[in-house]
Scaffold this active site. Structure first.
Site, mmCIF file in Angstrom:
data_model
loop_
_atom_site.group_PDB
_atom_site.id
_atom_site.type_symbol
_atom_site.label_atom_id
_atom_site.label_comp_id
_atom_site.label_asym_id
_atom_site.label_seq_id
_atom_site.Cartn_x
_atom_site.Cartn_y
_atom_site.Cartn_z
ATOM 1 N N SER A 1 -3.907 -7.788 3.443
ATOM 2 C CA SER A 1 -2.884 -7.070 4.224
ATOM 3 C C SER A 1 -3.451 -6.849 5.626
ATOM 4 O O SER A 1 -4.651 -7.000 5.843
ATOM 5 C CB SER A 1 -2.626 -5.717 3.552
ATOM 6 O OG SER A 1 -2.098 -4.774 4.453
ATOM 7 N N TYR B 1 -4.176 2.171 -0.548
ATOM 8 C CA TYR B 1 -3.761 0.769 -0.325
ATOM 9 C C TYR B 1 -4.722 0.118 0.668
ATOM 10 O O TYR B 1 -5.200 -1.001 0.465
ATOM 11 C CB TYR B 1 -2.331 0.767 0.214
ATOM 12 C CG TYR B 1 -1.684 -0.580 0.401
ATOM 13 C CD1 TYR B 1 -1.903 -1.325 1.564
ATOM 14 C CD2 TYR B 1 -0.813 -1.101 -0.558
ATOM 15 C CE1 TYR B 1 -1.277 -2.553 1.751
ATOM 16 C CE2 TYR B 1 -0.190 -2.325 -0.375
ATOM 17 C CZ TYR B 1 -0.424 -3.039 0.784
ATOM 18 O OH TYR B 1 0.192 -4.252 0.973
HETATM 19 C C1 GCO Z 1 2.989 0.227 5.119
HETATM 20 C C2 GCO Z 1 3.291 -1.140 4.560
HETATM 21 C C3 GCO Z 1 2.138 -2.095 4.850
HETATM 22 C C4 GCO Z 1 2.622 -3.504 4.543
HETATM 23 C C5 GCO Z 1 1.576 -4.555 4.687
HETATM 24 C C6 GCO Z 1 1.125 -4.737 6.090
HETATM 25 O O1 GCO Z 1 3.347 1.219 4.470
HETATM 26 O O2 GCO Z 1 2.439 0.270 6.239
HETATM 27 O O3 GCO Z 1 3.541 -1.067 3.166
HETATM 28 O O4 GCO Z 1 1.036 -1.723 4.071
HETATM 29 O O5 GCO Z 1 3.110 -3.559 3.229
HETATM 30 O O6 GCO Z 1 0.487 -4.312 3.846
HETATM 31 O O7 GCO Z 1 0.183 -5.787 6.130
#
Ligand code: GCO
Length: 256
Positions: A147, A160
């Site tokens: 990501s 995440y």
């Molecule tokens: C967020 C998004 C991001 C995208 C992606 C960007 O809440 O900012 O979910 O995390 O999904 O990962 O690269």
């Protein structure tokens, strides 16, 4: 010559979390490039529906219903594939969830669920796949899905971000150990792509405007924008690419 380099005929690709969203797009792209595919999900009905949809397009589709965070389930799933004579040559570790919440409000359970799904699953599934690729002696491909948060952070998505940062370095660690076996391990970092996961952001005018202003391409990406990079990394064209992460983000990471 160039067409042959991207031909995945005779290969089988397992894509985790592929009953919808980006995973489904990766699976369809790999199938269109000639691979047989193994779809994975934890919702039986959704998995069966996606499998039927892709079979209707003429693709060879296997279904693997298992929880990528459950070590025993992952081991059992690969044993079933072995019994079916399905050998995974290409693994796309795509399964992931998002939880948008300030760090100070997160529970340990919430933190662990994101890390388990977005990072630990890549280890569990990657380990089973690599064990078989190494034993077969004909190489393979592992593509981990990172990501933008593999590089930079955004407030309220800490677990995440930690997981996707881990994916970047796990990719290098896997390459360090598996390249000598002809297994090339790389990652793809999708930018802001319109999917079910990001739809709440798309539907927020201020966030939608921010993405379009911060992205040189002045638009959100689509799953089809990312599938081509996955196909490249799954193909012979990338046989000497290892330990890399390729960002498919319209240029967002490249500008202030
Ligand atoms: C967020 C998004 C991001 C995208 C992606 C960007 O809440 O900012 O979910 O995390 O999904 O990962 O690269």
């Amino acid at each position: 010559m160039s067409q042959k380099m991207f031909d995945l005929g005779g290969r089988t690709a397992l894509v985790t979390g592929s009953s919808r969203g980006l995973g489904k797009a990766y699976a369809e792209g790999l199938a269109d490039a000639g691979a047989a595919i193994v779809l994975n999900g934890h919702d039986a009905a959704r998995l069966a529906a996606t499998a039927a949809e892709l079979r209707a397009k003429g693709y060879t589709v296997h279904e693997a219903l298992f929880d990528v965070t459950d070590e025993a389930a992952v081991t059992e799933a690969f044993a079933k594939l072995d019994a079916q004579g399905v050998a995974v040559d290409i693994l796309v570790n795509n399964a992931g969830i998002q939880l948008r919440k300030p760090l100070v409000d997160l529970s340990m359970e919430e933190w662990r669920k994101v890390i388990d799904t977005n990072l630990n699953s890549a280890f569990l599934v990657g380990r089973e796949a690599a064990r078989r690729m190494i034993a077969r002696g004909r190489g393979g491909k592992v593509i981990n899905i990172g990501s933008l948060t593999s590089e930079v952070a955004r407030a309220t998505v800490a677990p995440y971000t930690a997981a996707k940062g881990g994916i970047k370095l796990l990719t290098k660690a896997m390459a360090a150990e598996w390249a000598e076996h002809g297994i090339s391990v790389n990652a793809v970092g999708p930018g802001y792509i319109v999917t079910e996961m990001t739809q709440p952001l798309v539907d927020t005018p201020s966030f939608d405007n921010w993405v379009k202003q911060r992205t040189p391409a002045r638009r959100w990406g689509t799953p089809a924008d990312v599938a081509g990079t996955v196909i490249f990394l799954a193909s012979a064209a990338a046989d000497f690419v290892n330990g890399q992460i390729i960002y498919v983000d319209g240029g967002m990471l490249s500008v202030l």
